[in-house]
Design a protein around this motif. Structure first.
Motif, short mmCIF file in Angstrom:
data_model
loop_
_atom_site.label_atom_id
_atom_site.label_comp_id
_atom_site.label_asym_id
_atom_site.label_seq_id
_atom_site.Cartn_x
_atom_site.Cartn_y
_atom_site.Cartn_z
N ARG B 15 0.83 -1.20 0.00
CA ARG B 15 0.00 0.00 0.00
C ARG B 15 0.86 1.26 0.00
N ALA B 16 1.88 1.26 0.86
CA ALA B 16 2.78 2.41 0.91
C ALA B 16 3.47 2.60 -0.44
N ALA B 18 2.50 1.59 -3.47
CA ALA B 18 1.57 2.04 -4.50
C ALA B 18 1.20 3.50 -4.30
N ASP B 19 0.99 3.86 -3.05
CA ASP B 19 0.56 5.22 -2.74
C ASP B 19 1.64 6.23 -3.11
N LEU B 20 2.86 5.93 -2.68
CA LEU B 20 3.96 6.84 -2.97
C LEU B 20 4.22 6.92 -4.46
N ARG B 21 4.20 5.78 -5.12
CA ARG B 21 4.47 5.76 -6.56
C ARG B 21 3.43 6.58 -7.30
N GLU B 22 2.20 6.40 -6.91
CA GLU B 22 1.14 7.15 -7.58
C GLU B 22 1.31 8.65 -7.35
N ALA B 23 1.64 8.99 -6.10
CA ALA B 23 1.82 10.41 -5.77
C ALA B 23 2.94 11.03 -6.60
N ASP B 28 2.00 14.86 -7.60
CA ASP B 28 1.62 15.43 -6.31
C ASP B 28 2.84 15.68 -5.44
N ARG B 43 1.10 9.73 7.88
CA ARG B 43 0.05 10.08 6.93
C ARG B 43 -0.71 8.85 6.47
N LEU B 44 -0.01 7.71 6.39
CA LEU B 44 -0.66 6.49 5.93
C LEU B 44 -1.16 5.64 7.10
#
Lengths: 220, 220
Positions: B15-16, B18-23, B28, B43-44
DNA sequence: GCACCCTACGTTGCGTACAACACCGGGGAG
DNA sequence: CTCCCCGGTGTTGTACGCAACGTAGGGTGC
């Protein structure tokens, strides 16, 4: 060493990484071998944490494969994989060689020349032949060449695929003629670079890889 | 998504990641921004451990840079880097496109066609134009094509260099003509694949990348 | 006034303990 | 006899706490 920067690593992590990578590259850890975190940690006298980080990074490099809750295994390559690897090398390494010609310095040439000559000594048929000792200078030769290209992206792309273990782990599979050709190619590349002829150097690299591919990949 | 396998990751780590990569891919997180482990973890709603692992893997992908004891920063690319990236793409992606022609299925063609048409809708000049919405289908198009090539080594080499953030993050830098060309190329690639002509498809991809390079890299 | 050192703070690096998950064996039902 | 279910066991995944390192700021000596 590898041109990829060695970030992070308060010594322990870096040590685990270097140790594991060397063991895999030298063939001490055969393909398919299971790597337990605790086992490695105990052998190196470390905790699981840095070992785990090292495994993660090795997985990113493609040297090991991670299965969830099932640990890590040393990557094994199929014949198709090998073929794909050579396709990438053929697409990138000659280009890198061409570029190297534009940036080459006398010091670089001396170093490459030294490596090429040393390999010819070690590879010469006879009692002094030591095929295992060829691995390191060969790796160094290609690494230096890549470095001289001043093309980080190219270097990264290659580093993440070539997985030197499979490709350059041994010269024992070379027959006498192929080995002689391979060693001659190194010398010819030096000559081409000394002449400042990037096209020539790139062409030799293409020959070099074609020769290696024929030896490595069991063709149809 | 990325064709690189998503190993490990007991959900939190994944999850971390994917989230960071997307950001980062979505912009962002701007280039150069400092990423503190605790900050991300809070934050997560996670611990530092999975965040740390995610950062390590992102560093291996080249999306962030790690400095010892100084944390992580989102990678920033120079114009030279961009040029190098396009050199790699030009060396590999046309070849992948050629290979894709050999393995293409009707379902693949339909999917590519759908993506190409959608992009032409979104990119058409007028009130309905949405350049930001182009990013995802474009990424998907190239990813599918790469997948269809059945050449893992090629895919890995590209994935580890292309660093899609810089290359495909925005279409706003395209002028009207270049954008029209780019969208037309996608359609033409589909046509070439449908005709089973790998050479044609590869040639179009070369044009596609040349066009993109001209837009992205402020060349002399 | 300027340079240097020394201290205090925040960060990352590592170790350890606990939880979650996957495999493996035995036991029971069909 | 075979298949399924279920606990045991070893592994990986995560959380937390401490130590080491780098940095910034203030203070002192010149």
């Amino acid at each position: 060493m590898t041109s990829t920067t060695e970030r992070r690593g308060g010594r322990a992590s870096e040590r685990a990484l270097a140790d594991l990578r060397e063991a895999i590259l030298d063939g001490d850890l055969a393909a398919g071998v299971h790597l337990g975190e605790v086992e490695i940690a105990e052998r190196l006298g470390l905790s699981r944490t840095p070992v785990r980080e090292a495994l993660t990074r090795l997985a990113a490099e493609g040297l090991v494969e991670l299965e969830a809750h099932r640990g890590a295994r040393v990557t094994s390559f199929s014949s198709d994989d090998l073929d794909g690897i050579f396709a990438v090398r053929l697409a990138l390494e000659p280009q890198a060689t061409e570029r190297a010609a534009a940036h080459v310095t006398p010091a670089d040439l001396d170093e490459l020349d030294r490596l090429a000559r040393r390999m010819q000594e070690l590879g010469a048929p006879g009692p002094g032949q030591d095929l295992d000792a060829l691995v390191d200078p060969n790796r160094e030769f290609h690494a230096r060449l890549l470095e001289m290209a001043h093309a980080p992206a190219l270097a990264v792309a290659l580093a993440n695929v070539v997985h030197t273990p499979v490709v350059t782990r041994t010269f024992h599979t070379y027959d006498a003629d192929s080995l002689a050709r391979s060693l001659a190619h190194h010398a010819e590349i030096v000559a081409a670079l000394r002449a400042g002829d990037g096209d020539w150097a790139g062409a030799v690299m293409r020959c070099h890889l074609g020769n290696a591919r024929a030896v490595m990949v069991v063709g149809p």
